[in-house]
Design an enzyme around this catalytic site. Structure first.
Site, PDB file in Angstrom:
ATOM      1  N   SER A  97    -126.344  86.042  -9.441  1.00 33.77           N
ATOM      2  CA  SER A  97    -125.780  87.111  -8.731  1.00 33.77           C
ATOM      3  C   SER A  97    -124.550  87.771  -9.001  1.00 33.77           C
ATOM      4  O   SER A  97    -124.419  88.145 -10.218  1.00 33.77           O
ATOM      5  CB  SER A  97    -125.846  86.598  -7.350  1.00 33.77           C
ATOM      6  OG  SER A  97    -125.960  87.627  -6.175  1.00 33.77           O
ATOM      7  N   ARG A 152    -123.276  88.522   7.562  1.00 33.10           N
ATOM      8  CA  ARG A 152    -124.058  87.285   6.832  1.00 33.10           C
ATOM      9  C   ARG A 152    -125.498  87.599   6.800  1.00 33.10           C
ATOM     10  O   ARG A 152    -126.211  87.394   6.094  1.00 33.10           O
ATOM     11  CB  ARG A 152    -123.509  86.214   7.452  1.00 33.10           C
ATOM     12  CG  ARG A 152    -124.629  84.920   6.913  1.00 33.10           C
ATOM     13  CD  ARG A 152    -124.484  84.892   5.513  1.00 33.10           C
ATOM     14  NE  ARG A 152    -124.876  83.639   4.928  1.00 33.10           N
ATOM     15  CZ  ARG A 152    -124.924  83.041   3.830  1.00 33.10           C
ATOM     16  NH1 ARG A 152    -124.301  83.887   2.781  1.00 33.10           N
ATOM     17  NH2 ARG A 152    -125.438  81.824   3.489  1.00 33.10           N
ATOM     18  N   ASP A 156    -137.271  89.586  -6.779  1.00 31.34           N
ATOM     19  CA  ASP A 156    -135.681  90.008  -6.359  1.00 31.34           C
ATOM     20  C   ASP A 156    -135.509  91.582  -6.212  1.00 31.34           C
ATOM     21  O   ASP A 156    -135.638  92.315  -7.045  1.00 31.34           O
ATOM     22  CB  ASP A 156    -134.877  89.390  -7.317  1.00 31.34           C
ATOM     23  CG  ASP A 156    -133.270  89.328  -7.067  1.00 31.34           C
ATOM     24  OD1 ASP A 156    -133.163  90.193  -6.055  1.00 31.34           O
ATOM     25  OD2 ASP A 156    -132.426  88.834  -7.915  1.00 31.34           O
ATOM     26  N   HIS A 172    -134.068  87.160  -4.260  1.00 31.71           N
ATOM     27  CA  HIS A 172    -132.866  86.770  -4.968  1.00 31.71           C
ATOM     28  C   HIS A 172    -132.728  85.399  -4.930  1.00 31.71           C
ATOM     29  O   HIS A 172    -132.144  84.780  -5.835  1.00 31.71           O
ATOM     30  CB  HIS A 172    -131.672  87.634  -4.323  1.00 31.71           C
ATOM     31  CG  HIS A 172    -130.360  87.680  -4.935  1.00 31.71           C
ATOM     32  ND1 HIS A 172    -130.480  88.139  -6.293  1.00 31.71           N
ATOM     33  CD2 HIS A 172    -129.293  87.178  -4.612  1.00 31.71           C
ATOM     34  CE1 HIS A 172    -129.288  87.860  -6.833  1.00 31.71           C
ATOM     35  NE2 HIS A 172    -128.453  87.505  -5.959  1.00 31.71           N
ATOM     36  N   ASP A 173    -132.800  84.711  -3.912  1.00 29.94           N
ATOM     37  CA  ASP A 173    -132.732  83.370  -3.756  1.00 29.94           C
ATOM     38  C   ASP A 173    -133.369  82.469  -4.860  1.00 29.94           C
ATOM     39  O   ASP A 173    -133.120  81.467  -4.948  1.00 29.94           O
ATOM     40  CB  ASP A 173    -133.300  82.920  -2.399  1.00 29.94           C
ATOM     41  CG  ASP A 173    -132.150  82.579  -1.360  1.00 29.94           C
ATOM     42  OD1 ASP A 173    -130.872  82.866  -1.454  1.00 29.94           O
ATOM     43  OD2 ASP A 173    -132.339  82.490  -0.288  1.00 29.94           O
TER      44      ASP A 173
END
Lengths: 413, 413
Positions: free
Chosen positions: B146, B228, B330, B363-364
């Site tokens: 990232s 968040r 992603d 993305h995780d």
């Protein structure tokens, strides 16, 4: 053209939740002349209004004003010389129909959070009641984009015998959890704004019909601005944002409308931020925060199959024609969801075409690509699925396969 | 394994903006033993810490704790029996390195918004200074995911002679405007929280190293929670959210942590909302709102080509090997961006492979797919681009094409 803009009371109305209001008001506009079988109901999107087409008070960039002016009007795709177009502001909204910011006639105060929760089914029933008032027993077509397309589907589900053609545009039988999440965050932004105050933020005077900022109350503008910005990103695609904004800084005049710190000023205020901030500041002037809560909940909650075994089942009684339209760059309501909807209709042998527009404009495409939306819509209203500009994924599939020489769809061209 | 966890002062530090702090502190951890040429710098993601691997105080679901425990450790892909792993909390963060929530030794008060703005270049220079302190002249590899992958690229740009291998994972030379927009909205959520107070919200007592909620101040928790949550949605894909949450309601025990109105309670509180709300409530306990502003700005501002003609130019002096890794699902850092990065490296005849992991985790994926991330990473660190598990888009292209019988990449297998 002949245009009527009115607000009528349809009397007591029972919502899906079981609660009633003594007197539901509906703001609506009609365009053109009713000939008995030429009525087209147009359903607006989340923050739209009954004002679908311009007549001199068009304000650019404002979805509430003449939001489909490129599509609806004399000689346009939905030709008001030919069709009698009706558009109704949905209950729960803030453009003249009863909603949280309206005055409760029983108390003389705004309903606020005491207004009953609304659903897409409620919108549909309210529209049905209004059409009864107007003396319109059946519709040639129901057309709508985004959550307005969900409204279209609900018509096919609840009143299959009263509509000949369904056109859900950039819609889906239900939202996916990514969109549910973003809408949930948007609502949280509103309800955690201290000025929201449990939904009781209206001032003493009545709110006007174009929003609720003139009532003297302190409204949760910061929360609503954030909610709008989150929504706004959902309407774009990566490609359209790249093209429109890139990474460039805003022009020198642009200033943040909200606080920042010294470290923040070291970095550029970007054009994309400036655009979203500017639009949010316009939005909070025209839209009511409680309405945003109510209408996003209606959208999130919508599930075509609700009360039935499946989407196919829910639409099984509809025996007219359907044109499902979607846009390849739309990640809010995806082409895949539209294809699943078309498949459900095919399952019940409904005459359906899924017309996919190749566009990288994102969800906004249904508003900003009239040249691609207009022709199939116009042809479908006129000639049905045989319309020249109407394509179907099923037909495309068979055409592009080497081993499918036989038309496998009644509607392939 | 041998683990060191320390905070050291590297003395006066001048940031890219020109401002200095008298005494920059850096929290770092090391794993394994340094043999002279086996140092691997691991760069953490936005809200990560120096604590890359577990040693008994692992807390599940908390990115700050042992955030790459599946990848870094004895016998793992980055094998701490073989490599000397260093991970440093970046300046501006709140896990032990100097940042807005740290005490300014000159005033005895938290820096707050007076802490200088930080950039990825600052992170890189601070890491370089720390490695000097530790007596590590050059690195076998720099690896990071990232924005940590941006940190990796900055190493290749600023210190091309001090690193042999670069591994940017789920990274990009720069963010696209969609992500810039979402990060901007997240920052606005923080700075419009009344409790943000221009960044001056710390209480009288010193904040502790695991966040800043124990200082007696009233922190902008609502704004940080929204920020968040917006970020969290960016880490998922549609597919992973569908699989994990669908549209189902939360379990009966789950309660909203924030206000709602009667109409809101008519609709289900969904599992996806409950999950995001729960995680946000944990996040505000562990992370500082000002740090979130600082670090997202560093990420947004990062542009590999900055100061150069192009990305290729920026990396032209690097003559080691690079493994670019990306994940098909992603949308935060896309495979297309990684391919553009790989192309830039190919342009300068850098030995590079772009290894694409087919994953719908979003993305995780770089955190939650160790079985797919580990083997190419491990093989690359050991054997470079000849490593068995390393694939390259260029090689795949030529293999899948009927008319490319000649290897067009030095690194195709």
């Amino acid at each position: 053209m002949s245009v009527e803009s009115e607000t009528v009371s349809i009397g007591e109305f029972e919502f899906q939740c079981g609660e009633t209001v003594a007197d539901l008001e509906l703001a609506y506009e009609t365009y053109g002349d009713f000939s008995g079988d030429n009525a087209v109901l147009v359903c607006h999107a989340l923050t739209g209004s009954a004002h679908v087409s311009s007549r001199g008070r068009f304000e650019e960039g404002d979805q509430a004003y003449a939001w489909w002016d490129d599509i609806v009007g004399p000689g346009k795709a939905i030709d008001t010389k030919e069709y009698f177009v009706v558009c109704v502001n949905v209950p729960g909204s803030c453009y003249g129909s009863s909603g949280p910011s309206s005055t409760n006639p029983e108390t003389g105060e705004p309903y606020g959070p005491e207004f009953p929760p609304v659903t897409v089914a409620d919108w549909t029933e309210a529209q049905r009641r209004l059409l009864d008032e107007l003396g319109i027993p059946a519709l040639h077509a129901v057309v709508g984009g985004s959550v307005g397309g969900m409204n279209v589907l609900e018509w096919g589900k609840r009143h299959p015998d009263h509509v000949e053609k369904l056109v859900p545009v950039a819609a889906a039988p239900r939202l996916d959890p990514q969109c549910l999440a973003l809408n949930g965050i948007a609502r949280r932004a509103i309800t955690t704004d201290d000025d929201w105050n449990g939904g009781h933020y209206y001032g003493g005077s009545d709110s006007d019909e174009n929003g609720a900022t003139s009532d003297g109350g302190t409204h949760p503008d910061e929360g609503l601005a954030l909610a709008r910005q989150i929504g706004h990103v959902m309407y774009f695609s990566k490609a359209s944002m790249e093209r429109r904004f890139g990474r460039r800084a805003a022009t020198r005049e642009a200033e943040r409308a909200f606080p920042t710190d010294p470290a923040g000023r070291f970095f550029p205020y970007r054009d994309v931020e400036s655009y979203l901030d500017y639009n949010a500041s316009k939005f909070v002037e025209r839209f009511d925060a409680n309405s945003y809560l109510y209408l996003t909940r209606a959208m999130d909650n919508y599930d075509l199959s609700s009360g039935f075994e499946s989407d196919a089942d829910a639409l099984a009684a509809f025996d007219g024609e359907a044109l499902v339209m979607s846009f390849t760059g739309d990640w809010h309501f995806t082409t895949q969801q539209s294809e699943a909807l078309a498949e459900a209709l095919r399952e019940t042998d409904t005459d359906v075409a899924h017309h996919v527009v190749d566009s990288d404009y994102g969800h906004d495409a249904f508003l900003v690509e009239p040249d691609n939306v207009g022709p199939p819509l116009s042809d479908f209203l006129e000639e049905g699925l045989d319309g020249n500009a109407v394509s179907d994924t099923k037909a495309v599939e068979s055409e592009s396969s080497d081993f499918a020489p036989v038309h496998n769809s009644l509607f392939s061209r």
